[in-house]
Design an enzyme around this catalytic site. Structure first.
Site, PDB file in Angstrom:
ATOM      1  CB  THR A  41     -30.255  27.643  15.488  1.00 44.58           C
ATOM      2  OG1 THR A  41     -29.541  26.438  15.807  1.00 44.58           O
ATOM      3  CG2 THR A  41     -30.340  28.518  16.732  1.00 44.58           C
ATOM      4  CG  ASP A  42     -32.024  22.478  12.493  1.00 44.49           C
ATOM      5  OD1 ASP A  42     -33.044  23.001  12.993  1.00 44.49           O
ATOM      6  OD2 ASP A  42     -31.897  21.237  12.339  1.00 44.49           O
ATOM      7  CB  SER A  73     -37.702  -3.084  13.562  1.00 42.58           C
ATOM      8  OG  SER A  73     -37.224  -2.556  14.787  1.00 42.58           O
ATOM      9  N   GLY A 127     -36.786   7.735  20.249  1.00 45.22           N
ATOM     10  CA  GLY A 127     -37.677   8.784  20.729  1.00 45.22           C
ATOM     11  C   GLY A 127     -37.223   9.494  21.985  1.00 45.22           C
ATOM     12  CB  SER A 131     -30.839  12.273  16.069  1.00 49.28           C
ATOM     13  OG  SER A 131     -31.173  12.704  14.823  1.00 49.28           O
ATOM     14  CB  SER A 133     -36.098   9.573  12.979  1.00 46.65           C
ATOM     15  OG  SER A 133     -35.812  10.866  13.383  1.00 46.65           O
ATOM     16  CD  GLU A 165     -37.479  12.999  10.745  1.00 49.12           C
ATOM     17  OE1 GLU A 165     -36.446  12.336  10.560  1.00 49.12           O
ATOM     18  OE2 GLU A 165     -38.214  12.864  11.722  1.00 49.12           O
ATOM     19  CG  ASP A 177     -31.480  15.788  14.069  1.00 54.40           C
ATOM     20  OD1 ASP A 177     -30.717  16.543  14.706  1.00 54.40           O
ATOM     21  OD2 ASP A 177     -32.691  15.675  14.323  1.00 54.40           O
ATOM     22  CE1 TYR A 226     -37.796  20.552  15.469  1.00 55.54           C
ATOM     23  CE2 TYR A 226     -39.002  20.706  13.404  1.00 55.54           C
ATOM     24  CZ  TYR A 226     -37.801  20.721  14.099  1.00 55.54           C
ATOM     25  OH  TYR A 226     -36.624  20.927  13.421  1.00 55.54           O
TER      26      TYR A 226
HETATM   27  C1  GLA Z   1     -34.941  17.960  15.966  1.00 55.83           C
HETATM   28  C2  GLA Z   1     -34.857  18.270  14.477  1.00 55.83           C
HETATM   29  C3  GLA Z   1     -33.607  19.106  14.172  1.00 55.83           C
HETATM   30  C4  GLA Z   1     -33.532  20.337  15.083  1.00 55.83           C
HETATM   31  C5  GLA Z   1     -33.746  19.945  16.547  1.00 55.83           C
HETATM   32  C6  GLA Z   1     -33.846  21.142  17.449  1.00 55.83           C
HETATM   33  O1  GLA Z   1     -33.889  17.135  16.352  1.00 55.83           O
HETATM   34  O2  GLA Z   1     -34.784  17.072  13.731  1.00 55.83           O
HETATM   35  O3  GLA Z   1     -33.639  19.488  12.819  1.00 55.83           O
HETATM   36  O4  GLA Z   1     -34.432  21.316  14.673  1.00 55.83           O
HETATM   37  O5  GLA Z   1     -34.913  19.167  16.725  1.00 55.83           O
HETATM   38  O6  GLA Z   1     -32.658  21.849  17.477  1.00 55.83           O
END
Ligand code: GLA
Length: 392
Positions: A41-42, A73, A127, A131, A133, A165, A177, A226
């Site tokens: 939804t973001d 790393s 991964g 989140s 990243s 990103e 995120d 995505y």
């Molecule tokens: C990833 C993206 C977010 C969001 C989600 C799905 O985490 O980085 O911005 O879109 O997928 O809700």
């Protein structure tokens, strides 16, 4: 900037010293996240309800005079060294693209970033949809700003990390995120209005445990699918816009408009729009359920979110569906759903503390039978947002 040294793993300065032969000057960190509800939804300017978790990425750094950037790393056991001028072109090169992107973008903003040694260490699984990243981008940006004696307003920091990103990793992610990694609050979820970037903390019932169940399924389609979903949502807005005036994103679309005009939409954009419109409503209902400590309603909303992501948004996979079904079948689990972008990665279950043992047992024994994959189960507590500490 914080000045307490109890805020990072105690061996981090020694690790830095062993690699670079001197102490770090700044240590910064940012959390991973799980999203309670509000998926995909973001980037449609809608609502999300993520939680920062107690898994974090740390960066220890010190300036160097020769204009070189050395990224180390500890997670992948790799070193990457580039010149400051190369940061702009260091794209799509795995984990090191993120710190390179942050350095390049901060320099573009006029922040006086010079060469530096950076050691990266993380407890956010890579991964798996937690989140990792954003945790890396935000910790890197916070640390680099602190090292340069500079700062940025939170929303600019968030946008800058999102830009890294997009342009350095090639994922056209939304804003969730990075926002939670910057602004997460202990003991609370964060309701984010992704149109205005306004946030509101929503207390989490301490009698609910966040249990993250990793399917062990690599998220190979995550980037391409995505970006494709974003395009399909844009198409839905364009097609609906021919019938309803003033729409700029799916955030503007109501259930009534969808029932009235849905028949004019192509099938895929209609499914995508239906997910986003109903998911936005579920987020707001979940906020009410959290305030009321209404576990039953919350659980139903999580289940409906998963079904919508599976059937309409089509970002789940067989492994996630099996995982969610197992979680939902355990007494004391109030609800479960896939969390994050999907196509593999993790499911989130909300469970009463007494149910965590049975949940872990059910997942570890039943999931491999159905999928042939090895899962892992982690109970998370709520962490907080990014911070930097000057240590040298
Ligand atoms: C990833 C993206 C977010 C969001 C989600 C799905 O985490 O980085 O911005 O879109 O997928 O809700």
């Amino acid at each position: 900037m914080d000045d307490s040294s109890s805020l990072f793993p105690h061996d981090l300065p020694d690790q830095f010293g062993a690699r670079f032969g001197r102490p770090p000057e700044v240590i910064a960190s940012a959390p991973g996240r799980v999203n309670l509800i509000g998926e995909h939804t973001d980037y449609n300017e809608g609502f999300v309800l993520p939680v920062a978790i107690d898994r974090r990425t740390w960066v220890a750094m010190a300036a160097r005079e020769d204009g070189r950037l050395h990224f180390r790393s500890e997670t992948t056991n790799e070193d990457v060294e580039i010149g400051l001028q190369d940061a702009d072109h260091h794209r799509r090169k795995g984990w090191s693209s993120y710190p390179a992107g942050i350095v390049a973008l901060l320099r573009q903003q006029g922040v006086p970033v010079g060469g530096m040694d950076v050691l990266i260490s993380s407890t956010v699984p890579l991964g798996t949809g937690l989140s990792s990243s954003a945790a890396l981008e935000v910790s890197m940006a916070t640390g680099t700003l602190a090292l340069a004696g500079s700062s940025l307003p939170s929303q600019e920091l968030v946008r800058l990390c999102q830009r890294a990103e997009w342009d350095w990793a090639g994922v056209q992610c939304g804003i969730m995120d990075q926002t939670i990694a910057v602004s997460g609050k202990s003991r609370a979820a964060l309701l984010i209005d992704c149109r205005t970037l306004d946030t509101e903390t929503v207390p989490l019932d301490p009698s609910l445990q966040l249990v993250v169940c990793d399917t062990g399924m690599p998220r190979t389609l995550a980037t391409s699918e995505y970006n494709k979903r974003r395009g399909e949502c844009d198409q839905a807005v364009r097609e609906l816009g021919r019938h309803a005036a003033g729409l700029t994103s799916l955030r503007d679309v109501t259930q009534e408009q969808l029932s009235l005009f849905g028949r004019h939409l192509s099938e895929t954009p209609l499914r995508r729009a239906r997910h986003v419109v109903t998911e936005n409503e579920r987020v707001l209902q979940a906020v009410d359920a959290l305030w009321l400590r209404d576990h039953r309603s919350l659980g139903k909303l999580l289940g409906a979110s998963h079904a919508s992501l599976r059937d309409d948004y089509q970002v789940s996979c067989a492994e996630l569906d099996v995982m969610v079904a197992i979680c939902q079948s355990v007494p004391g689990v109030c609800g479960a759903r896939m969390t994050g972008a999907g196509f593999g990665g993790c499911a989130l279950a909300l469970a009463t503390p007494g149910a965590v043992g049975a949940l872990t047992e059910a997942v570890m024994s039943r999931y491999p039978q159905h999928t042939g994959r090895t899962p892992s189960v982690v109970t998370c507590t709520v962490g907080d947002g990014t911070r930097a500490v000057r240590v040298g």
